[in-house]
Design an enzyme around this catalytic site. Structure first.
Site, PDB file in Angstrom:
ATOM      1  N   ASN A  57       1.001  -1.279  -0.064  1.00 29.02           N
ATOM      2  CA  ASN A  57      -0.051   0.015  -0.011  1.00 29.02           C
ATOM      3  C   ASN A  57       0.904   1.355  -0.039  1.00 29.02           C
ATOM      4  O   ASN A  57       2.056   1.197   0.332  1.00 29.02           O
ATOM      5  CB  ASN A  57      -0.981   0.056   1.123  1.00 29.02           C
ATOM      6  CG  ASN A  57      -0.269  -0.026   2.495  1.00 29.02           C
ATOM      7  OD1 ASN A  57       0.546   0.884   2.885  1.00 29.02           O
ATOM      8  ND2 ASN A  57      -0.205  -0.975   3.327  1.00 29.02           N
TER       9      ASN A  57
ATOM     10  N   ASP B  74       3.348  -9.289   8.047  1.00 31.43           N
ATOM     11  CA  ASP B  74       1.873  -8.545   8.317  1.00 31.43           C
ATOM     12  C   ASP B  74       1.045  -9.097   8.995  1.00 31.43           C
ATOM     13  O   ASP B  74       0.053  -8.609   9.424  1.00 31.43           O
ATOM     14  CB  ASP B  74       1.248  -8.227   6.736  1.00 31.43           C
ATOM     15  CG  ASP B  74       1.873  -7.001   6.010  1.00 31.43           C
ATOM     16  OD1 ASP B  74       2.123  -6.065   6.746  1.00 31.43           O
ATOM     17  OD2 ASP B  74       2.305  -7.137   4.746  1.00 31.43           O
TER      18      ASP B  74
ATOM     19  N   ASN C 207      -7.522  -8.129   9.802  1.00 24.41           N
ATOM     20  CA  ASN C 207      -7.416  -8.597   8.178  1.00 24.41           C
ATOM     21  C   ASN C 207      -7.983 -10.003   8.137  1.00 24.41           C
ATOM     22  O   ASN C 207      -8.514 -10.182   6.778  1.00 24.41           O
ATOM     23  CB  ASN C 207      -6.408  -8.298   7.523  1.00 24.41           C
ATOM     24  CG  ASN C 207      -6.081  -6.827   7.550  1.00 24.41           C
ATOM     25  OD1 ASN C 207      -4.982  -6.321   7.490  1.00 24.41           O
ATOM     26  ND2 ASN C 207      -7.030  -6.179   7.609  1.00 24.41           N
TER      27      ASN C 207
ATOM     28  N   ARG D 259       0.117 -12.652   2.163  1.00 37.51           N
ATOM     29  CA  ARG D 259      -0.720 -12.541   3.515  1.00 37.51           C
ATOM     30  C   ARG D 259      -1.645 -13.873   3.534  1.00 37.51           C
ATOM     31  O   ARG D 259      -2.359 -13.900   4.552  1.00 37.51           O
ATOM     32  CB  ARG D 259      -1.453 -11.394   3.423  1.00 37.51           C
ATOM     33  CG  ARG D 259      -0.493 -10.028   3.481  1.00 37.51           C
ATOM     34  CD  ARG D 259      -1.312  -8.841   4.221  1.00 37.51           C
ATOM     35  NE  ARG D 259      -1.607  -9.395   5.444  1.00 37.51           N
ATOM     36  CZ  ARG D 259      -2.356  -8.321   6.363  1.00 37.51           C
ATOM     37  NH1 ARG D 259      -2.731  -7.342   6.088  1.00 37.51           N
ATOM     38  NH2 ARG D 259      -2.708  -8.680   7.535  1.00 37.51           N
TER      39      ARG D 259
ATOM     40  N   HIS E 206      -8.081   0.387   2.539  1.00 34.31           N
ATOM     41  CA  HIS E 206      -9.135  -0.438   3.418  1.00 34.31           C
ATOM     42  C   HIS E 206      -9.923   0.607   3.892  1.00 34.31           C
ATOM     43  O   HIS E 206      -9.721   2.168   4.430  1.00 34.31           O
ATOM     44  CB  HIS E 206      -8.380  -1.052   4.616  1.00 34.31           C
ATOM     45  CG  HIS E 206      -7.947  -2.511   4.303  1.00 34.31           C
ATOM     46  ND1 HIS E 206      -6.579  -2.817   5.133  1.00 34.31           N
ATOM     47  CD2 HIS E 206      -8.348  -3.414   3.824  1.00 34.31           C
ATOM     48  CE1 HIS E 206      -6.357  -4.102   4.524  1.00 34.31           C
ATOM     49  NE2 HIS E 206      -7.276  -4.485   3.801  1.00 34.31           N
TER      50      HIS E 206
ATOM     51  N   ASP F  45     -11.032   0.743   6.841  1.00 37.36           N
ATOM     52  CA  ASP F  45     -10.784   1.355   8.173  1.00 37.36           C
ATOM     53  C   ASP F  45      -9.677   2.437   8.113  1.00 37.36           C
ATOM     54  O   ASP F  45      -9.077   2.541   9.136  1.00 37.36           O
ATOM     55  CB  ASP F  45     -10.474  -0.026   9.010  1.00 37.36           C
ATOM     56  CG  ASP F  45      -8.969  -0.541   8.628  1.00 37.36           C
ATOM     57  OD1 ASP F  45      -8.209  -0.175   7.926  1.00 37.36           O
ATOM     58  OD2 ASP F  45      -8.792  -1.655   9.317  1.00 37.36           O
TER      59      ASP F  45
ATOM     60  N   CYS G 191      -6.275  -1.441  13.113  1.00 36.22           N
ATOM     61  CA  CYS G 191      -6.173  -2.812  12.451  1.00 36.22           C
ATOM     62  C   CYS G 191      -5.063  -3.614  13.010  1.00 36.22           C
ATOM     63  O   CYS G 191      -4.655  -4.660  12.542  1.00 36.22           O
ATOM     64  CB  CYS G 191      -5.555  -2.524  10.863  1.00 36.22           C
ATOM     65  SG  CYS G 191      -4.414  -1.438  10.740  1.00 36.22           S
TER      66      CYS G 191
HETATM   67  N1  ARG Z   1       0.696  -3.795   5.520  1.00 32.84           N
HETATM   68  C1  ARG Z   1      -0.596  -4.189   5.683  1.00 32.84           C
HETATM   69  C2  ARG Z   1      -1.320  -4.251   4.315  1.00 32.84           C
HETATM   70  O1  ARG Z   1      -1.000  -3.822   3.519  1.00 32.84           O
HETATM   71  C3  ARG Z   1      -1.311  -3.386   6.366  1.00 32.84           C
HETATM   72  C4  ARG Z   1      -2.513  -3.791   6.708  1.00 32.84           C
HETATM   73  C5  ARG Z   1      -3.204  -2.873   7.857  1.00 32.84           C
HETATM   74  N2  ARG Z   1      -4.687  -3.119   7.900  1.00 32.84           N
HETATM   75  C6  ARG Z   1      -5.754  -2.601   7.935  1.00 32.84           C
HETATM   76  N3  ARG Z   1      -6.822  -3.095   8.414  1.00 32.84           N
HETATM   77  N4  ARG Z   1      -5.855  -1.375   7.347  1.00 32.84           N
HETATM   78  O2  ARG Z   1      -1.947  -5.534   4.291  1.00 32.84           O
END
Ligand code: ARG
Length: 299
Positions: free
Chosen positions: A44, A88, A94, A118, A197, A199, A293
């Protein structure tokens, strides 16, 4: 409860929040231990420039402090051990979506993660829940991708989901989510690349109040939110991006835990009567994550 997908304000015609089944709030917090947390690639935009830049010791200290914050607020914190090579996995929001069935039984719906690295986290969480007697639901491959509580957020106290889609979760996943869980889902497109996301740009505070960054949504999404929440607190692009201010967590309709530094957002929250606890999640911000998260609320 019935399955239903709502994409537009027009489709809210006749929709009555008060008529939906109530759902008690989850009280327990699940966190994943941080010893293997790292930034090893760019999943991201927040991760850009941060590969290899995590201060591991500091990350552990921040994680421990967040755990203590939940405990001090009266929540039981359970942990799942982070696995080597799953950098992660510490982002515990998640891997599944926890919920409460009409029969009062807790369940989890397993995620279908977009990034192959992931995907290996999900079976570990699955086993954790199965061992504790949770019912486990799965989506089919037709659903595409689904990233749990990161994109699917329960409306406080109700059997109603807000479903973000775009960068991670696919829109068609919500057809299955809604059908399998027998709940309505209000979908929100996430067109802004930074807010990958739901969130990261939306935080429910109470049944009637939420934080959001308007620029992360399209006009229909903003209209849906305005229709459902009387108090929508706007977070600036600066505080949403620098401090992930929308990745806060409202505990009991009164207390909000948020990354330190989002001064305007904190002032708005206080003006609305919330008790604000600021914490440091700087090392996790390098990976695009903060308070919301780093944990999963479970029943
Ligand atoms: N580095 C993780 C990803 O890109 C961060 C996830 C953060 N989670 C969230 N629910 N915003 O997947």
């Amino acid at each position: 409860m019935k399955a239903q997908l709502i994409h537009t304000v027009a489709e809210l015609e006749g929709f009555d929040l008060a008529a939906l089944s109530n759902c008690r709030e989850p009280r327990r917090v699940l966190m994943c231990t941080p010893e293997h947390f790292d930034v090893v690639d760019v999943k991201n935009p927040f991760m850009e420039g941060n590969v290899g830049r995590v201060d591991k010791e500091r990350a552990v200290t921040e994680w421990e402090a967040l755990r203590r914050t939940y405990e001090a607020a009266g929540h039981e914190v359970l942990t799942i051990r982070g696995a080597e090579g799953l950098e992660d996995m510490v982002f515990a929001a998640n891997q599944v979506l926890p919920g409460l069935g009409a029969d009062g039984q807790p369940y989890v719906l397993l995620s279908r993660m977009r990034h192959p690295s992931r995907r290996r986290e999900v079976p570990i969480y699955r086993e954790w829940f199965e061992r504790r007697g949770y019912k486990v639901f799965e989506l089919t491959s037709e659903a595409g991708y689904f990233e749990g509580q990161g994109d699917a957020i329960w409306h406080p106290g109700k059997q109603l989901l807000w479903g973000g889609h775009g960068p991670r979760t696919t829109l068609r996943a919500y057809e299955e989510v809604s059908r399998i869980l027998c709940v309505p889902v209000i979908t929100l497109a996430l067109p802004h690349p930074n807010f990958y996301h739901l969130d990261t740009c939306f935080c429910v505070l109470t049944s009637d109040a939420a934080l959001y960054f308007p620029g992360a949504f399209d006009a229909e999404g903003r209209a849906l939110l305005a229709h459902m929440f009387h108090h929508l607190i706007e977070v600036s692009e600066g505080e949403s991006t620098r401090w992930l201010a929308c990745n806060a967590h409202a505990l009991d309709g009164r207390t909000v835990i948020i990354q330190r530094g989002a001064c305007e957002t904190v002032a708005h929250l206080r003006a609305h009567g919330f008790h604000v606890i600021e914490v440091d999640t700087d090392e996790f911000l390098k990976s695009g994550g903060s308070v919301f998260c780093m944990k999963m609320m479970i029943y």
